[in-house]
Design a protein around this motif. Structure first.
Motif, mmCIF file in Angstrom:
data_model
loop_
_atom_site.group_PDB
_atom_site.id
_atom_site.type_symbol
_atom_site.label_atom_id
_atom_site.label_comp_id
_atom_site.label_asym_id
_atom_site.label_seq_id
_atom_site.Cartn_x
_atom_site.Cartn_y
_atom_site.Cartn_z
ATOM 1 N N ARG A 148 34.655 143.877 75.848
ATOM 2 C CA ARG A 148 33.396 143.810 75.116
ATOM 3 C C ARG A 148 32.243 143.735 76.114
ATOM 4 O O ARG A 148 32.359 143.119 77.179
ATOM 5 N N ARG A 149 31.132 144.352 75.754
ATOM 6 C CA ARG A 149 30.002 144.419 76.673
ATOM 7 C C ARG A 149 29.155 143.154 76.652
ATOM 8 O O ARG A 149 28.201 143.041 77.424
ATOM 9 N N GLU A 150 29.464 142.216 75.777
ATOM 10 C CA GLU A 150 28.688 140.984 75.737
ATOM 11 C C GLU A 150 28.856 140.203 77.039
ATOM 12 O O GLU A 150 29.847 140.366 77.757
ATOM 13 N N THR A 154 30.391 137.528 83.119
ATOM 14 C CA THR A 154 29.226 137.394 83.998
ATOM 15 C C THR A 154 28.716 135.965 84.023
ATOM 16 O O THR A 154 28.322 135.444 85.069
ATOM 17 N N SER A 197 23.447 141.847 76.343
ATOM 18 C CA SER A 197 24.706 142.468 76.741
ATOM 19 C C SER A 197 24.450 143.307 77.978
ATOM 20 O O SER A 197 23.299 143.663 78.288
ATOM 21 N N LEU A 198 25.511 143.624 78.681
ATOM 22 C CA LEU A 198 25.389 144.462 79.858
ATOM 23 C C LEU A 198 25.332 145.931 79.440
ATOM 24 O O LEU A 198 25.960 146.324 78.454
ATOM 25 N N GLY A 200 26.177 149.802 79.187
ATOM 26 C CA GLY A 200 27.403 150.574 79.357
ATOM 27 C C GLY A 200 27.189 151.722 80.336
ATOM 28 O O GLY A 200 26.063 152.109 80.676
#
Length: 209
Positions: A148-150, A154, A197-198, A200
């Motif tokens: 998931r990009r959340e 990080t 979010s990061l 993509g």
């Protein structure tokens, strides 16, 4: 047991119990039975720390101290007794954020305490945080946190890095640990509240490349 070891011991218990609760909440979301609640709680609570200990050559923390598993099972029972509650999914997210922040610091601290290089210790902190959640998501049939990009990994990386950096500069455990915890939790909280979010990869299949 010195003061630092005692502190790590109790923080480890707290983080394991919180992650255990997230495992039980994931089971609740899927309406599983009490046995599955306990299994999800145990595997989520001790999974990351088990991988950490195996990689750094330390005795696996819960083998000689079954109280860790008992803490997970107690958390599972507490979630079960709460019954049907509409706020459980949000509780899962916030408990997971607390557990992530605590485990990022605890995992890094344990590795540093055993003489592991600071860079590798940060990696161990992130693995301690992520692995139990990965297992939980796979068992629950949810998209893995790694896919998931959340902002999650990080945030753990930030907390572990802040702690290791401050420790390297001679800052005492508690100030460094609190700073690392709030760095990780603060970033994750912002991601949850503000939808951060990061980005993509721009050259993926959706772009026709």
């Amino acid at each position: 047991m010195d003061a630092l070891s005692t502190t790590l011991f109790w923080l480890d218990y707290a983080a394991v119990a919180v992650f255990g609760a997230t495992g039980a909440l994931a089971a609740a979301h899927r309406k599983h039975d009490i046995v599955t609640f306990g299994f999800f709680a145990a595997i989520t609570g001790v999974g990351g720390g088990t991988l950490r200990d195996l990689l750094i050559g330390a005795p696996v923390f819960w083998i000689q101290r079954p109280g860790y598993v008992v803490a997970c099972l107690t958390a599972a029972l507490a979630i079960w007794l709460l019954g049907r509650r509409g706020w459980r999914f949000r509780a899962l997210l916030w408990l997971d954020a607390l557990g992530m922040a605590a485990y990022a610091v605890v995992g890094t601290a344990k590795a540093l305490n055993l003489g592991v290089h600071p860079f590798t210790a940060v990696v161990m902190g992130v693995l301690t945080t992520a692995f139990g959640g990965v297992i939980r998501d796979v068992l629950a049939g949810e998209p893995s946190i790694l896919l998931r990009r959340e902002i999650y990994i990080t945030a753990a990386l930030l907390g572990a890095s802040v702690f290791a950096l401050l420790t390297g500069f001679g800052v005492a455990f508690w100030p460094a640990g609190i700073a690392g915890f709030f760095a990780a939790f603060g970033l994750r909280a912002c991601a949850l509240k503000l939808g951060w979010s990061l980005p993509g990869f721009a050259g993926g299949e959706d772009d026709g490349a």
